[in-house]
Write an enzyme that holds these catalytic residues in place. Structure first.
Site, PDB file in Angstrom:
ATOM      1  N   MET A   1       0.994  -1.033  -0.051  1.00 35.93           N
ATOM      2  CA  MET A   1      -0.037  -0.087   0.073  1.00 35.93           C
ATOM      3  C   MET A   1       0.903   1.123  -0.075  1.00 35.93           C
ATOM      4  O   MET A   1       1.560   1.559   0.980  1.00 35.93           O
ATOM      5  CB  MET A   1      -0.942   0.006   1.212  1.00 35.93           C
ATOM      6  CG  MET A   1      -1.912  -1.145   1.161  1.00 35.93           C
ATOM      7  SD  MET A   1      -2.480  -1.222   2.638  1.00 35.93           S
ATOM      8  CE  MET A   1      -1.364  -1.258   3.803  1.00 35.93           C
ATOM      9  N   GLY A   2       1.197   1.763  -1.186  1.00 36.91           N
ATOM     10  CA  GLY A   2       1.982   3.014  -1.184  1.00 36.91           C
ATOM     11  C   GLY A   2       1.507   3.860  -0.261  1.00 36.91           C
ATOM     12  O   GLY A   2       2.194   4.052   0.849  1.00 36.91           O
ATOM     13  N   THR A   3       0.449   4.360  -0.209  1.00 38.32           N
ATOM     14  CA  THR A   3      -0.568   4.944   0.967  1.00 38.32           C
ATOM     15  C   THR A   3       0.022   6.078   1.415  1.00 38.32           C
ATOM     16  O   THR A   3       1.202   6.854   1.408  1.00 38.32           O
ATOM     17  CB  THR A   3      -0.271   4.280   1.988  1.00 38.32           C
ATOM     18  OG1 THR A   3      -0.562   2.736   1.825  1.00 38.32           O
ATOM     19  CG2 THR A   3      -1.140   4.569   3.326  1.00 38.32           C
ATOM     20  N   THR A   4      -1.016   7.024   1.914  1.00 36.34           N
ATOM     21  CA  THR A   4      -0.979   8.231   2.854  1.00 36.34           C
ATOM     22  C   THR A   4      -1.916   7.872   3.820  1.00 36.34           C
ATOM     23  O   THR A   4      -3.110   7.641   3.720  1.00 36.34           O
ATOM     24  CB  THR A   4      -1.412   9.426   2.026  1.00 36.34           C
ATOM     25  OG1 THR A   4      -0.696   9.559   0.604  1.00 36.34           O
ATOM     26  CG2 THR A   4      -1.124  10.782   2.982  1.00 36.34           C
TER      27      THR A   4
END
Lengths: 233, 225
Positions: A11-14
């Site tokens: 999950m690359g994610t922020t």
């Protein structure tokens, strides 16, 4: 161009966690990528640990899911044995224990947020390596790189619930604009003494940033009613 | 490989027994710690930064902590390992207090304990990735020592870790002397921390400064600038 479809789901994610006067607001994007391919564009990265404690997950999807499953299991037992809801601190320390003792194998950065009757709303960051740090707000995931300056400028103590949620939505949407590994929708979870509220913000509800265009339903809407003019050479 | 049996997995997950364990590299790190002996006791300073690679990610990390009645520990290196060391020391002090025999572990004993912990981890190729400074005063005797992640340990009148080894030590060698007053000691520490702020990329401009002096048994004097 190598899509690398066999890459582990990451999950690359922020992810964002913010305290306000009375509780906490957790926020996250919804993109899960496998290399360059978006495996899930509507993931839910804010998972429940107990009625009053939630977890934002980033990094390896598998690692963060398994850690949260174990901690949910331990917290459930802890709640039965103690007879009262687990505190946020206990949940965060269980997360830390797993993250620290398995630091060589895990690749997941986590944000624990919740409300309990002893300390009120609290946010704990547990980054790679298993450090635990209690903070008034914290950010994580690949998209967080783009938010340090934003929070340095905009964060203030004692915000209201509405201000805090607006800040979280704005932050995640800014990160989505610039981080290729973050995208989809913005999800928020608000936790306070009254309970838990989940919110969902699809792209058309988010503010437009630099070089972004108004969303349209169809290209046909943009074309003029008469047939298009040929280009002049 | 890993068994799917819940009980074995549970035991393995909560302790560090699964697989071959070795800390390969640190993630969230603290930079230099400086310690000096002065006329009445010990002065120690460290900034409050926790770096994540090249990002100055955390700016309120306490890297100086009191231990028991007589000591102060400062750590540079991996913060999660420092937090684990604090748990070990907590247990050590707890057991010492439980004897309830009027004796309490002094800085020399705590330093020795830390040395054994660090060296034994190093022998197992699974070090705690820290450089520690241990200072304290017991029965009027001042003590200042250091332990590295590979178990190298020694005592001195002034100690520095990390970048401080290169930048602060020459300043301390030139300007430290016996019977430094409190003011001169603080000025000396400030000089070292200023140079570190100039020249160390991972330094931040928020400090923790602790002072130990022997007259009152538990008088720790934290200053934040």
């Amino acid at each position: 161009m190598d899509l690398n479809l066999d890459a582990p789901h990451s999950m690359g994610t922020t992810i964002v966690g913010v305290t306000y006067d009375g509780g906490v607001v957790l926020g996250a994007d919804s993109r899960t990528s496998t290399g360059m391919y978006v495996a899930n564009r509507a993931s839910d990265k804010i998972t429940q640990l107990t009625d009053n404690v939630y977890l934002c997950r980033s990094g390896s999807a598998a690692d963060s899911q398994v850690v949260s499953d174990y901690v949910r299991y331990f917290l459930h037992q802890h709640t039965i044995q103690s007879g009262q809801p687990a505190t946020v601190k206990v949940a965060a320390n269980l997360i830390r224990l797993l993250s620290y003792n398995n630091k060589n194998m895990l690749q997941t950065g986590l944000i624990v947020g919740g409300w309990d009757k002893y300390e009120g709303g609290k946010i704990y960051g547990v980054p790679l390596g298993g450090t635990i740090l209690e903070q008034p707000f914290t950010i994580g995931g690949s998209g967080s790189s783009y938010l340090y300056g934003f929070f340095d400028q905009t964060w203030k103590e004692g915000m209201s619930k509405e201000e805090a949620e607006k800040l979280v939505v704005k932050a995640v949407s800014l990160a989505i604009a610039r981080d290729g590994a973050s995208g989809g929708v913005v999800r928020t979870v608000i936790i306070n003494s009254e309970g838990v509220t989940r919110n969902f913000y699809p792209g058309d509800t988010l503010p437009l940033w630099h070089e972004e265009l108004e969303p349209q339903n169809s290209l046909l809407d943009i074309l003029s009613s008469t047939s298009p003019e040929p280009m002049s050479t | 490989m890993n068994s799917i049996d819940a009980t074995i997995a549970e035991k393995g997950l909560m302790s560090s027994e699964m697989g071959s364990e070795r800390t390969l590299y640190p993630y969230v790190t603290g930079t230099s710690v400086i310690g000096i002996k002065y006329k009445d006791g010990i002065l120690m300073a460290a900034d409050m930064g926790g770096s994540y690679g090249s990002t100055l990610r955390y700016k309120s990390v306490e890297r100086l902590k009191p231990i028991g009645k007589h000591s102060l520990i400062g750590a540079s290196g991996e913060i999660s390992d420092f937090q684990e060391i604090l748990r070990y020391l907590d247990e050590l002090i707890l057991y010492d207090n439980m004897w309830d025999d009027g004796n309490s572990l002094g800085p020399k004993e705590v330093h020795n304990y830390l040395t054994r912990v660090m060296y034994n981890r190093r022998n197992k190729f699974n070090p705690l990735w820290n450089s520690l400074v241990l200072g304290g005063v017991k029965n009027g005797q001042k003590y200042l020592g250091t332990v590295s992640m590979i178990g190298v340990h020694f005592e001195d009148n002034h100690i520095a870790t990390g970048f401080g080894n290169h930048l602060a030590r020459p300043i301390l060698r030139k300007e430290w002397h016996e019977n430094l007053s409190f003011e001169d000691g603080v000025k000396l520490l400030e000089k070292c921390m200023r140079v570190l702020l100039y020249r160390d990329r991972s330094a931040v401009n928020k400090l923790q400064v602790w002072c130990l002096f022997p007259f009152v048994t538990s008088a720790f004097y934290p200053l934040f600038s």
